[in-house]
Design an enzyme around this catalytic site. Sequence first.
Site, PDB file in Angstrom:
ATOM      1  N   TYR A   1     -18.882 -24.099 -20.455  1.00  0.00           N
ATOM      2  CA  TYR A   1     -18.245 -23.669 -21.699  1.00  0.00           C
ATOM      3  C   TYR A   1     -18.797 -22.305 -22.121  1.00  0.00           C
ATOM      4  O   TYR A   1     -18.041 -21.362 -22.358  1.00  0.00           O
ATOM      5  CB  TYR A   1     -18.509 -24.720 -22.776  1.00  0.00           C
ATOM      6  CG  TYR A   1     -17.743 -24.523 -24.055  1.00  0.00           C
ATOM      7  CD1 TYR A   1     -16.378 -24.800 -24.120  1.00  0.00           C
ATOM      8  CD2 TYR A   1     -18.378 -24.075 -25.215  1.00  0.00           C
ATOM      9  CE1 TYR A   1     -15.669 -24.630 -25.299  1.00  0.00           C
ATOM     10  CE2 TYR A   1     -17.678 -23.899 -26.401  1.00  0.00           C
ATOM     11  CZ  TYR A   1     -16.326 -24.185 -26.443  1.00  0.00           C
ATOM     12  OH  TYR A   1     -15.621 -24.017 -27.614  1.00  0.00           O
TER      13      TYR A   1
ATOM     14  N   THR B   1      -9.664 -23.243 -17.669  1.00  0.00           N
ATOM     15  CA  THR B   1      -8.849 -23.055 -18.871  1.00  0.00           C
ATOM     16  C   THR B   1      -9.225 -21.765 -19.598  1.00  0.00           C
ATOM     17  O   THR B   1      -8.364 -21.031 -20.076  1.00  0.00           O
ATOM     18  CB  THR B   1      -8.995 -24.268 -19.811  1.00  0.00           C
ATOM     19  OG1 THR B   1      -8.627 -25.425 -19.073  1.00  0.00           O
ATOM     20  CG2 THR B   1      -8.131 -24.138 -21.047  1.00  0.00           C
TER      21      THR B   1
END
Length: 314
Positions: free
Chosen positions: A148, A95
């Site tokens: 992340y 993403t």
Amino acid sequence: MRIVITGGAGFLGSHICERLHSEGNIIFCLDNFCTGRKKNIQHLLDKDYFYLIEHDICNPIPSNSLFGKIDQIYNLASPASPPAYGSIPIETFETNILGSINCLEFALKQNATVLFTSSSEVYGEALVHPQPESYWGNVNSVGPRSCYDLSKKAGETLYYDYNRIYGVKTKIVRLFNSFGTNMRPDDGRVVSNFILQSIKNEPITLYGDGSQTRSFCFVDDTINGLIKMINSDPSFIGPVNIGNPNEITINELAQTVIKLTNSKSEIEYRPLPQDDPTRRCPDILLAKEKLGWEPKVSLEDGLIKTIEYFRDTL
Ligand code: UDP
């Protein structure tokens, strides 16, 4: 203006949708509902000039006739709480990387300004305190937070290079901990966990000895920072820290929440998750200088509003 907000049904995205729509803009909210919730934008769905498009930004964003000529893109799409991204690390990485490339390609075609929400996680286990943008960070590449931290960090590089190579108007923001209404009750972040546990008089799950610090920024302040950044001079691409410099220990946060909710909850100590940063506090000098931005809402005032929201959702 015609504005695309990816992750528009999420915690921050839904606030930006609400705010920019109320100011008369035409809003295209893109979300795949991975962690975002229709509930957050339900009240906007039947309004004119608000369009919800179910879309995963890992796939290219089609330049269809509905969009017309887009002026600005806020790329907020990504799981953001440690339990959320820890449970889908590869999707999170995709993403922030594939999703960023697709947003940047869309911005290039549209000649739009595109803002990327990076994170204080790029500083990792910081050795400099508070953290200025010039600090390169100390990040583990093989740990539960790495998906992340490193995808946000590499994402920044993409925004930097699309600007340098193709002249796309890019903006990079490093968000520190933010909290407020529209947070998922189950996303596992400390503010939502502590408030819900306190309201229910259940044990407060404190990880480690609670001496680790964070700096919590109320959502209204965070949103103001993002809006100021996307509208700032095109020559300023960032990265810029957006966060509240009021640093507190997690112990202090627990005590404040217990006091504000008048709770009977007691602290239950749990093991500290791997790679949980010891100290985190933004240096916001650059945001003050370049954007004239600084947070206005105190931790207590923000918590009172958030507690009210969680009481209502229960
Ligand atoms: N934390 C905690 N209890 C919880 C959730 C989190 O003590 O129920 C701690 C966590 O270990 C971290 C801090 O609170 O030190 C902030 O955690 P959060 O997940 O909200 O965000 P982070 O800043 O770690 O991304």
